[in-house]
Design a protein around this motif. Structure first.
Motif, PDB file in Angstrom:
ATOM      1  N   ARG A  21      -0.449  -3.987 -11.085  1.00 23.98           N
ATOM      2  CA  ARG A  21      -0.330  -4.303 -12.515  1.00 23.98           C
ATOM      3  C   ARG A  21      -0.242  -3.038 -13.364  1.00 23.98           C
ATOM      4  N   VAL A  22      -1.035  -2.001 -13.030  1.00 19.97           N
ATOM      5  CA  VAL A  22      -1.145  -0.890 -13.992  1.00 19.97           C
ATOM      6  C   VAL A  22      -0.531   0.431 -13.544  1.00 19.97           C
ATOM      7  N   ARG A  23      -0.284   0.612 -12.257  1.00 18.80           N
ATOM      8  CA  ARG A  23       0.290   1.904 -11.847  1.00 18.80           C
ATOM      9  C   ARG A  23       1.761   1.963 -12.251  1.00 18.80           C
ATOM     10  N   PRO A  24       2.167   3.088 -12.815  1.00 20.19           N
ATOM     11  CA  PRO A  24       3.559   3.163 -13.241  1.00 20.19           C
ATOM     12  C   PRO A  24       4.511   3.326 -12.064  1.00 20.19           C
ATOM     13  N   GLY A  25       5.757   3.005 -12.299  1.00 23.85           N
ATOM     14  CA  GLY A  25       6.799   3.331 -11.330  1.00 23.85           C
ATOM     15  C   GLY A  25       7.299   4.747 -11.594  1.00 23.85           C
ATOM     16  N   TYR A  26       8.550   5.003 -11.292  1.00 24.27           N
ATOM     17  CA  TYR A  26       9.100   6.357 -11.413  1.00 24.27           C
ATOM     18  C   TYR A  26      10.264   6.367 -12.399  1.00 24.27           C
ATOM     19  N   PRO A  27      10.456   7.515 -13.102  1.00 23.49           N
ATOM     20  CA  PRO A  27      11.551   7.561 -14.063  1.00 23.49           C
ATOM     21  C   PRO A  27      12.886   7.221 -13.396  1.00 23.49           C
ATOM     22  N   ARG A  28      13.743   6.530 -14.160  1.00 24.54           N
ATOM     23  CA  ARG A  28      15.046   6.118 -13.609  1.00 24.54           C
ATOM     24  C   ARG A  28      15.822   7.327 -13.092  1.00 24.54           C
ATOM     25  N   GLN A  29      15.712   8.452 -13.837  1.00 25.01           N
ATOM     26  CA  GLN A  29      16.445   9.656 -13.437  1.00 25.01           C
ATOM     27  C   GLN A  29      15.958  10.178 -12.073  1.00 25.01           C
ATOM     28  N   GLN A  41      23.638   5.729   0.292  1.00 23.90           N
ATOM     29  CA  GLN A  41      24.670   4.740   0.003  1.00 23.90           C
ATOM     30  C   GLN A  41      24.206   3.393   0.529  1.00 23.90           C
ATOM     31  N   ALA A  42      24.968   2.360   0.219  1.00 21.63           N
ATOM     32  CA  ALA A  42      24.591   1.035   0.707  1.00 21.63           C
ATOM     33  C   ALA A  42      24.451   1.114   2.225  1.00 21.63           C
ATOM     34  N   GLY A  43      23.355   0.590   2.735  1.00 20.98           N
ATOM     35  CA  GLY A  43      23.141   0.594   4.183  1.00 20.98           C
ATOM     36  C   GLY A  43      22.416   1.822   4.698  1.00 20.98           C
ATOM     37  N   SER A  44      22.174   2.839   3.851  1.00 17.32           N
ATOM     38  CA  SER A  44      21.403   4.003   4.322  1.00 17.32           C
ATOM     39  C   SER A  44      20.035   3.525   4.809  1.00 17.32           C
ATOM     40  N   ARG A  45      19.560   4.176   5.855  1.00 10.10           N
ATOM     41  CA  ARG A  45      18.294   3.756   6.469  1.00 10.10           C
ATOM     42  C   ARG A  45      17.166   4.639   5.948  1.00 10.10           C
ATOM     43  N   VAL A  46      16.206   3.988   5.263  1.00 13.50           N
ATOM     44  CA  VAL A  46      15.124   4.726   4.599  1.00 13.50           C
ATOM     45  C   VAL A  46      13.795   4.358   5.249  1.00 13.50           C
ATOM     46  N   LEU A  47      12.986   5.368   5.509  1.00 14.38           N
ATOM     47  CA  LEU A  47      11.592   5.135   5.906  1.00 14.38           C
ATOM     48  C   LEU A  47      10.722   5.574   4.747  1.00 14.38           C
ATOM     49  N   GLU A  48       9.927   4.657   4.205  1.00 13.66           N
ATOM     50  CA  GLU A  48       9.014   5.030   3.120  1.00 13.66           C
ATOM     51  C   GLU A  48       7.586   5.087   3.647  1.00 13.66           C
ATOM     52  N   ILE A  49       6.910   6.185   3.338  1.00  9.95           N
ATOM     53  CA  ILE A  49       5.516   6.377   3.774  1.00  9.95           C
ATOM     54  C   ILE A  49       4.591   5.996   2.617  1.00  9.95           C
ATOM     55  N   GLY A  50       3.653   5.070   2.843  1.00 11.29           N
ATOM     56  CA  GLY A  50       2.656   4.733   1.819  1.00 11.29           C
ATOM     57  C   GLY A  50       3.293   4.123   0.591  1.00 11.29           C
ATOM     58  N   CYS A  51       3.869   2.937   0.756  1.00 11.28           N
ATOM     59  CA  CYS A  51       4.670   2.338  -0.335  1.00 11.28           C
ATOM     60  C   CYS A  51       3.809   1.727  -1.423  1.00 11.28           C
ATOM     61  N   GLY A  52       2.482   1.631  -1.215  1.00 11.88           N
ATOM     62  CA  GLY A  52       1.655   0.965  -2.221  1.00 11.88           C
ATOM     63  C   GLY A  52       2.122  -0.467  -2.384  1.00 11.88           C
ATOM     64  N   THR A  53       2.343  -0.872  -3.644  1.00 10.72           N
ATOM     65  CA  THR A  53       2.824  -2.239  -3.858  1.00 10.72           C
ATOM     66  C   THR A  53       4.329  -2.270  -4.131  1.00 10.72           C
ATOM     67  N   GLY A  54       4.986  -1.131  -3.838  1.00  8.30           N
ATOM     68  CA  GLY A  54       6.452  -1.126  -3.914  1.00  8.30           C
ATOM     69  C   GLY A  54       7.011  -0.410  -5.126  1.00  8.30           C
ATOM     70  N   GLN A  55       6.234   0.527  -5.706  1.00  6.81           N
ATOM     71  CA  GLN A  55       6.676   1.236  -6.915  1.00  6.81           C
ATOM     72  C   GLN A  55       8.034   1.908  -6.720  1.00  6.81           C
ATOM     73  N   LEU A  56       8.271   2.473  -5.540  1.00  5.60           N
ATOM     74  CA  LEU A  56       9.593   3.077  -5.267  1.00  5.60           C
ATOM     75  C   LEU A  56      10.439   2.200  -4.349  1.00  5.60           C
ATOM     76  N   THR A  57       9.773   1.337  -3.599  1.00  9.75           N
ATOM     77  CA  THR A  57      10.477   0.519  -2.602  1.00  9.75           C
ATOM     78  C   THR A  57      11.547  -0.355  -3.249  1.00  9.75           C
ATOM     79  N   VAL A  58      11.174  -0.989  -4.353  1.00  2.00           N
ATOM     80  CA  VAL A  58      12.114  -1.917  -4.991  1.00  2.00           C
ATOM     81  C   VAL A  58      13.325  -1.159  -5.559  1.00  2.00           C
ATOM     82  N   PRO A  59      13.115  -0.043  -6.309  1.00  2.00           N
ATOM     83  CA  PRO A  59      14.304   0.720  -6.750  1.00  2.00           C
ATOM     84  C   PRO A  59      15.170   1.201  -5.585  1.00  2.00           C
TER      85      PRO A  59
END
Ligand SMILES: C[S@@+](CC[C@H](N)C(=O)[O-])C[C@H]1O[C@@H](n2cnc3c(N)ncnc32)[C@H](O)[C@@H]1O
Length: 273
Positions: A21-29, A41-59
């Motif tokens: 609810r309260v942690r910010p995401g990241y600037p669009r830039q 690009q579309a289809g690039s394979r990303v590994l995210e470490i420690g995604c929390g509740t998805g602050q960067l995952t969704v973008p």
């Protein structure tokens, strides 16, 4: 991982919904620059470490990438899955990055947003390099609280930290972005990675008293305080914001993005270490 760090890095999971609810995401830039610097690009394979509740995952998913997120906390992972439910290309795995088995050369990008400092420094670079394809990128995003916003509040609040939090250094003052060192020797490995490309973003967020207190209660150092100290600190800050700052404070953030390319077999190797 042992000791205080091993404990602190588990504290977020107990407050997963509040974190969301309260942690910010990241600037669009920041997200746009990450996409360009890592040539996503579309289809690039990303590994995210420690995604929390998805602050960067969704973008990242919005960019069309396929994201495997490794998250230590089961409750946080559950909220991240909920937030990313519209993106079938996102998979959230519960576990410690250091321990989860991951295929070699399998990712175009490994990214950690406000989480790399929780990963064991003895292995975080080598394991990241191992799972990246040659020429793939490691991106580390860090968040700093810097001078600015409601300056006087951050001066006045120090006495509450000195009273209630034994870990607070006396006389602590926020620094401007210029005083935050650019060099990060802990992210350098000249055999595995090329030098980092750094981007910095300064921005502010305004909080009501209750929003600000909720934010504080997502920080590991606040969560780890014994209940009497935590209560004393929170009620002191509540009264300070309400009585001296009209129920609102503004916090200034520095977001740092470092993108570090894994060397390819053809990269020029450094001559000496
Ligand atoms: C400060 S939070 C950042 C969360 C999110 N990425 C964000 O930008 O807000 C750190 C996250 O790293 C996770 N974490 C800590 N140690 C970890 C580890 N060894 N492996 C995977 N995740 C870890 C925590 O559970 C927490 O979700």
């Amino acid at each position: 991982m042992v000791g205080r760090t091993a404990h602190l890095r588990t504290t977020f999971d107990a407050v997963a919904e509040r974190y969301d609810r309260v942690r910010p995401g990241y600037p669009r830039q920041t997200v746009e620059d990450l996409g360009h610097l890592a040539a996503l690009q579309a289809g690039s394979r990303v590994l995210e470490i420690g995604c929390g509740t998805g602050q960067l995952t969704v973008p990242l998913a919005r960019l069309g990438t396929t994201v495997t997120a490794v998250e230590l906390g089961a409750a946080l992972a559950g909220v991240a899955r909920r937030n990313a439910a519209a993106y079938p290309s996102v998979q959230v795995v519960v576990g410690a990055f250091e321990e989860v088995p991951l295929a070699e050369d399998a990712f175009d990008l490994v990214v950690a947003a406000t989480s790399f400092h929780w990963i064991d420094p003895a292995t975080r670079l080598t394991k990241s390099a191992r799972v990246l394809r040659p020429g793939g990128s490691l991106a580390v995003i860090d968040t700093h609280h810097i001078a600015g916003g409601t300056d006087q509040f951050f001066v006045d609040v120090q006495r509450h930290y000195e009273k209630w939090d034994p870990m607070t250094p006396p006389g602590l003052r926020l620094q401007g972005a210029d005083a935050i060192p650019v060099a990060r020797p802990d992210l350098e490995d000249r055999d595995l990675f090329e030098p980092a490309v750094l981007r910095r973003y300064e921005w502010e967020a305004e909080y009501t008293t209750s929003e600000y207190l909720a934010l504080l209660l997502t920080y590991s150092n606040h969560l780890a305080l014994p209940a009497p100290q935590q209560d004393g600190l929170i009620s002191g800050i509540r009264s300070l914001i309400d009585t001296r700052f009209g129920g609102t404070v503004t916090k200034r953030y520095l977001t740092e993005l470092r993108v570090i390319r894994r060397r390819t077999p053809h990269s020029d190797r450094p001559r000496s270490r």
